[in-house]
Design a protein around this motif. Structure first.
Motif, mmCIF file in Angstrom:
data_model
loop_
_atom_site.group_PDB
_atom_site.id
_atom_site.type_symbol
_atom_site.label_atom_id
_atom_site.label_comp_id
_atom_site.label_asym_id
_atom_site.label_seq_id
_atom_site.Cartn_x
_atom_site.Cartn_y
_atom_site.Cartn_z
ATOM 1 N N GLY A 159 7.913 39.850 -16.187
ATOM 2 C CA GLY A 159 8.502 38.562 -15.810
ATOM 3 C C GLY A 159 9.042 37.790 -17.002
ATOM 4 N N LEU A 160 9.608 38.504 -17.985
ATOM 5 C CA LEU A 160 10.107 37.845 -19.193
ATOM 6 C C LEU A 160 11.431 37.131 -18.975
ATOM 7 C CD1 LEU A 160 9.301 40.606 -21.848
ATOM 8 C CD2 LEU A 160 7.941 38.620 -21.197
ATOM 9 N N ASN A 161 11.992 37.231 -17.782
ATOM 10 C CA ASN A 161 13.252 36.536 -17.518
ATOM 11 C C ASN A 161 13.044 35.040 -17.253
ATOM 12 O OD1 ASN A 161 11.988 37.451 -15.032
ATOM 13 N ND2 ASN A 161 13.759 36.589 -13.995
ATOM 14 N N THR A 162 11.807 34.602 -17.184
ATOM 15 C CA THR A 162 11.502 33.174 -17.040
ATOM 16 C C THR A 162 10.779 32.712 -18.298
ATOM 17 O OG1 THR A 162 11.269 33.478 -14.649
ATOM 18 C CG2 THR A 162 10.483 31.411 -15.587
ATOM 19 N N LYS A 163 11.364 31.737 -18.978
ATOM 20 C CA LYS A 163 10.817 31.253 -20.249
ATOM 21 C C LYS A 163 10.379 29.804 -20.074
ATOM 22 C CE LYS A 163 12.182 30.586 -25.094
ATOM 23 N NZ LYS A 163 13.312 30.725 -26.060
ATOM 24 N N GLU A 222 15.744 38.695 -5.320
ATOM 25 C CA GLU A 222 16.925 39.433 -5.777
ATOM 26 C C GLU A 222 17.876 38.606 -6.631
ATOM 27 O OE1 GLU A 222 16.816 42.533 -5.231
ATOM 28 O OE2 GLU A 222 15.180 42.444 -3.787
ATOM 29 N N MET A 223 17.562 37.346 -6.896
ATOM 30 C CA MET A 223 18.489 36.535 -7.691
ATOM 31 C C MET A 223 18.553 37.010 -9.140
ATOM 32 S SD MET A 223 18.664 32.443 -8.298
ATOM 33 C CE MET A 223 20.023 31.751 -9.259
ATOM 34 N N ALA A 224 17.405 37.412 -9.677
ATOM 35 C CA ALA A 224 17.384 37.870 -11.068
ATOM 36 C C ALA A 224 18.220 39.127 -11.249
ATOM 37 C CB ALA A 224 15.949 38.129 -11.516
ATOM 38 N N ASP A 225 18.424 39.900 -10.175
ATOM 39 C CA ASP A 225 19.248 41.107 -10.282
ATOM 40 C C ASP A 225 20.723 40.782 -10.326
ATOM 41 O OD1 ASP A 225 17.237 43.171 -10.260
ATOM 42 O OD2 ASP A 225 16.852 42.628 -8.174
ATOM 43 N N THR A 226 21.119 39.650 -9.792
ATOM 44 C CA THR A 226 22.546 39.329 -9.674
ATOM 45 C C THR A 226 23.010 38.225 -10.617
ATOM 46 O OG1 THR A 226 22.058 37.763 -7.876
ATOM 47 C CG2 THR A 226 22.566 40.034 -7.264
ATOM 48 N N LEU A 227 22.084 37.422 -11.168
ATOM 49 C CA LEU A 227 22.470 36.293 -12.024
ATOM 50 C C LEU A 227 22.984 36.807 -13.364
ATOM 51 C CD1 LEU A 227 22.594 33.217 -12.426
ATOM 52 C CD2 LEU A 227 20.266 33.329 -13.339
ATOM 53 N N ASN A 228 24.202 36.425 -13.694
ATOM 54 C CA ASN A 228 24.808 36.814 -14.972
ATOM 55 C C ASN A 228 24.838 35.583 -15.873
ATOM 56 O OD1 ASN A 228 26.114 38.162 -17.007
ATOM 57 N ND2 ASN A 228 28.127 38.072 -16.055
ATOM 58 N N GLY A 229 23.736 35.300 -16.521
ATOM 59 C CA GLY A 229 23.632 34.099 -17.350
ATOM 60 C C GLY A 229 22.234 33.531 -17.210
ATOM 61 N N HIS A 230 22.135 32.215 -17.236
ATOM 62 C CA HIS A 230 20.821 31.586 -17.103
ATOM 63 C C HIS A 230 20.972 30.204 -16.477
ATOM 64 C CE1 HIS A 230 22.158 29.719 -20.928
ATOM 65 N NE2 HIS A 230 21.466 28.683 -20.496
ATOM 66 N N PHE A 265 16.541 33.496 -16.530
ATOM 67 C CA PHE A 265 17.594 34.428 -16.900
ATOM 68 C C PHE A 265 17.714 35.529 -15.857
ATOM 69 C CE2 PHE A 265 15.901 32.640 -20.798
ATOM 70 C CZ PHE A 265 17.035 32.337 -21.539
ATOM 71 N N GLY A 266 18.904 36.111 -15.771
ATOM 72 C CA GLY A 266 19.045 37.358 -15.031
ATOM 73 C C GLY A 266 18.375 38.483 -15.801
ATOM 74 N N TYR A 267 17.972 39.529 -15.089
ATOM 75 C CA TYR A 267 17.289 40.635 -15.757
ATOM 76 C C TYR A 267 18.135 41.240 -16.871
ATOM 77 C CZ TYR A 267 13.637 40.676 -12.173
ATOM 78 O OH TYR A 267 12.589 40.328 -11.362
ATOM 79 N N ASP A 268 19.441 41.364 -16.640
ATOM 80 C CA ASP A 268 20.304 41.977 -17.657
ATOM 81 C C ASP A 268 20.363 41.116 -18.910
ATOM 82 O OD1 ASP A 268 20.757 44.001 -15.912
ATOM 83 O OD2 ASP A 268 22.721 43.307 -15.244
ATOM 84 N N VAL A 269 20.512 39.813 -18.742
ATOM 85 C CA VAL A 269 20.580 38.911 -19.900
ATOM 86 C C VAL A 269 19.249 38.902 -20.649
ATOM 87 C CG1 VAL A 269 21.002 36.538 -20.638
ATOM 88 C CG2 VAL A 269 22.314 37.503 -18.744
ATOM 89 N N ALA A 270 18.152 38.842 -19.900
ATOM 90 C CA ALA A 270 16.834 38.845 -20.547
ATOM 91 C C ALA A 270 16.592 40.155 -21.290
ATOM 92 C CB ALA A 270 15.743 38.620 -19.499
ATOM 93 N N ALA A 271 17.058 41.275 -20.725
ATOM 94 C CA ALA A 271 16.901 42.562 -21.412
ATOM 95 C C ALA A 271 17.708 42.590 -22.706
ATOM 96 C CB ALA A 271 17.334 43.702 -20.483
#
Length: 750
Positions: A106-110, A136-144, A209-215
């Protein structure tokens, strides 16, 4: 004339000793700078969160036989590291691996707690508030999304939401937790945790954050490297403010790397199960095909149909022959019973061989009797014997024909039965074909699925072989005891050093960016011409002090050369103080008790009358230079404001002033004035009018160039230097006008 030629001016760089002396004289400023930067360093140390480096080490075991042979032969020493280690390093650094880690932890939430205006603390696992995002929002969010949350002692919560462009997209006040916020991006739920203290104010910033941005962010924060070029060891390093959180992240990265073959094994197990089920279905279908063929006496439906068609055709032919033969036998039997046909020959049937022989013998006897009857008389013994033989054969033939007819009927019946059976089999073929196609289609589908799953099984085996981890964990995540980076003392010392260097840099940049001079000392660095002094700015009511300063300047002019009586004053541009300087120099000479005349030769833009409040209807110097005036003294006007010197004011709007100044009458004018006055001060045009300046410079004993502090640019000073050098103007001197008085701060003059 090219005004951009290089000047033979002094270097702008100061001597090192003078530079050090100037810096030492500003020691209070250094003290203030060091104190300020020390305070900034302390504030930075207070704001900065201490980070500890968390590491884990993985040993790469290479089972490649070729690599082993290379190591045994010593060739591996020529390479920095094994290819296996490099490949495994790229796997550990892969985006997919980090994305799985982010999703798992759950590192996409800071969560960041704002203690005060300076202090920020990142919370990991011990956050007082928890944000739940839509599925499913974290899979589609491109940004934060940035949530600014404030909770007062009464539990009233205000939330502001900002998108990646820092634009406010949602705001609400006076909410009680837990609460759901309907934002343009979806419904977010905010609730408290056991870490929440209800009786205190709370300010937090929450980044989702979205998962991609957090990664991507995690990839930047984690370092994966090989400590030694020849060692097959990979080190995973992460700087963490929370040691426990850092260990959890590093261990999860290593575990994700080692567990990447498990999912492939699970996929293979699912493939094996599915393959077994399909194989069972395929066996059942094949058994159904076998039973169907056995039940319907089929081998190959197409071949069987072709065989039955051929058999039916053959049976029909045989039936036709059998029926024809039966008809022949029956006809022969009827002819034997017919008295009229008693002496006729009989047809020979084809079905009964025995009947055929008897009929053939019978027909021979009939033919022989017919021939004998032609020659023999009635009652002939041979004829009687022949008739007896014929009658005996006839009786025998009756019996034979009856048997043959019975046999022929049975044969026809058998052929008809076989033909009926063939016809029935042929009529069943369309139904059998449809039924067989249905079963065969199911068999073909299951066969295709079976082959597909076999290929998938093989690929899964290959993926498992490639995904099996080659790494052996040497050290699970551990934190170093000393914080990473500079300590507080080092940081404060660094800030103190910056404060020490800040003042020289600031002074240097100020001098570098400044495009003008402010004092005579600065001007001396830019020219080789004599600089006789500087004139400060005076208040209007400070007449005596101004007179004293200009008396000093006038004295300097008198000692610059022998018998200097004519002084021309000019400036780079109109408005730089040439008229002001000329007026005050004339006043200074008058104050010294000399007879002085101020000659205005600025025909292009005369401002002398406005400066000294002199008005006159008398003719000016232009008329004298044009030959329209015999005595220049008739153009003299006495100054009403300051007695002691006279003024000759130039006319305005004079045509062709350059031609007037270049005439020989200019020298005559000066000679007439010398006969009447001790000193002549000329208010000359600006240096932009080159021809005017050169004409005046030839009759002046001293050419005084006025530099206006803070106004005259460095490029204009260079042009004046070029003007003097290229035109060989003698007795040129400079003076700085409009110098601002020094201001003191902390004992330092500015």
């Amino acid at each position: 004339m090219d005004n951009n030629k290089p000047t033979e001016s002094k270097s702008p760089q100061t001597d090192l000793s003078d530079l050090l002396h100037s810096y030492i004289s500003k020691w209070p400023l250094f003290v203030v700078s060091i104190v300020i930067f020390t305070i900034l360093g302390a504030a930075f140390c207070y704001m900065r969160q201490t980070r500890f480096e968390v590491q884990a080490n993985v040993l790469i075991t290479d089972d490649d036989k070729e690599a082993d042979l290379m190591r045994m032969s010593g060739l591996a020493d020529f390479f920095s590291a094994s290819a296996s280690a490099d490949a495994e390093l790229e796997i550990i650094k892969s985006f997919t691996l980090y994305r799985n880690v982010v999703k798992e932890l759950g590192l996409n939430t800071k969560y960041v707690i704002r203690k005060n205006i300076l202090k920020r603390i990142e919370a990991f696992g011990n956050t007082p508030l928890r944000l739940t995002a839509p599925a499913e929002m974290a899979d589609t969010l491109n940004g934060h999304l940035h949530f600014k949350v404030r909770v007062n002692k009464d539990g009233e919560t205000s939330v502001k939401v900002y998108n990646v462009l820092n634009k406010k997209v949602f705001e609400t006040d006076d909410k009680k937790l837990p609460a759901t916020f309907k934002t343009p991006y979806g419904d977010f739920k905010l609730e408290t945790t056991p870490e929440y203290e209800a009786d205190k104010n709370l300010a937090m910033s929450i980044w989702f954050f979205g998962y991609d941005v957090a990664a991507e962010n995690l990839q930047k924060e984690v370092r994966c490297f090989t400590p030694s070029k020849k060692a097959d060891i990979i080190t995973v390093s992460y700087l963490a403010t929370n040691v426990a959180a850092g260990k959890r992240i590093v261990n999860e990265i290593v575990d994700e790397y080692n567990d990447r073959g498990i999912e492939q094994s699970r996929k293979k197990a699912r493939i094996d199960n599915r393959l077994g089920a399909i194989a069972a279905d395929l066996a059942t279908t094949e058994s159904q095909v076998e039973q169907y063929k056995q039940k319907n006496n089929l081998t190959n439906l197409s071949a069987d149909a072709e065989y039955m068609m051929s058999k039916k055709s053959i049976l029909e032919g045989r039936l036709f022959e059998a029926e024809s033969g039966l008809a022949t036998l029956q006809l022969t039997r009827e002819m034997l019973n017919d008295p009229q046909s008693r002496n006729s020959m009989l047809p020979i049937p084809s079905l009964s061989e025995s009947a055929s022989k008897i009929i053939s013998e019978y027909n021979k006897l009939i033919l022989e009797r017919m021939q004998l009857e032609k020659t023999a008389k009635s009652g002939n013994q041979k004829l009687e014997q022949l008739n007896d033989r014929i009658d005996a054969l006839r009786r025998n033939l009756f019996i034979t024909l009856d048997k043959s007819i019975t046999t022929a009927k049975l044969h026809v019946s058998e052929i008809q039965s076989s033909n009926t059976e063939s016809q029935h089999r042929l009529s069943q073929i369309p139904r059998q074909e449809r039924e067989y196609i249905d079963i065969a289609r199911q068999q073909e589908i299951k066969q295709s699925l079976y082959m597909f799953m076999l290929r998938e099984q093989e690929q899964a085996n290959m993926r498992i072989a490639n995904a099996l981890p080659k790494g052996q964990i040497i050290d699970r995540a551990f934190a170093k005891t000393r914080p990473s980076g500079m300590g507080k003392a080092s940081i404060i010392l660094a800030f103190m050093f910056i404060g020490l260097c800040f003042v020289p840099v600031l002074l240097y940049v100020r001098d570098l960016l400044r495009n003008h001079v402010n004092s005579a000392d600065e001007l001396k660095k830019l020219t080789q011409l004599p600089v006789i002094g500087q004139i400060p700015i005076f208040k209007e009511d400070n007449y005596n002090l101004r007179t004293e300063e200009f008396v000093a300047v006038a004295t300097s002019l008198l000692f610059t050369g022998k018998d200097n009586r004519v002084f021309a004053v000019t400036a780079p541009e109109q408005g730089h103080g040439a008229t002001y300087t000329a007026t005050n120099i004339a006043n200074a000479f008058a104050a010294m008790g000399h007879s002085v005349v101020l000659l205005d030769l600025n025909f292009r833009h005369s401002s002398l009358s406005d400066t000294i409040s002199a008005t006159s209807s008398r003719p000016g110097p232009a008329k004298y230079l044009a030959g329209q005036l015999e005595d220049i003294c008739t153009a003299v006007t006495h100054n009403k404001s300051n007695t002691g010197y006279d003024i000759i004011v130039a006319e305005n709007n004079v045509p062709n002033p350059a031609l007037l100044l270049a005439s020989q009458n200019l020298k005559k004018l000066i000679e007439q004035l010398k006969a009447q006055y001790k000193y002549i001060v000329i208010d000359a045009p600006s240096a932009n009018f080159l021809s005017d300046i050169l004409s005046i410079a030839t009759i002046a004993d001293t050419n005084l160039l006025v530099i206006r502090a803070g106004i005259t640019t460095l490029s204009q000073i260079r042009k004046l230097n070029n003007l003097v050098r290229d035109n060989s103007i003698e007795n040129a001197e400079m003076i700085v006008d409009g110098v601002k008085p020094l201001k003191k701060f902390l004992g330092i003059s500015f």
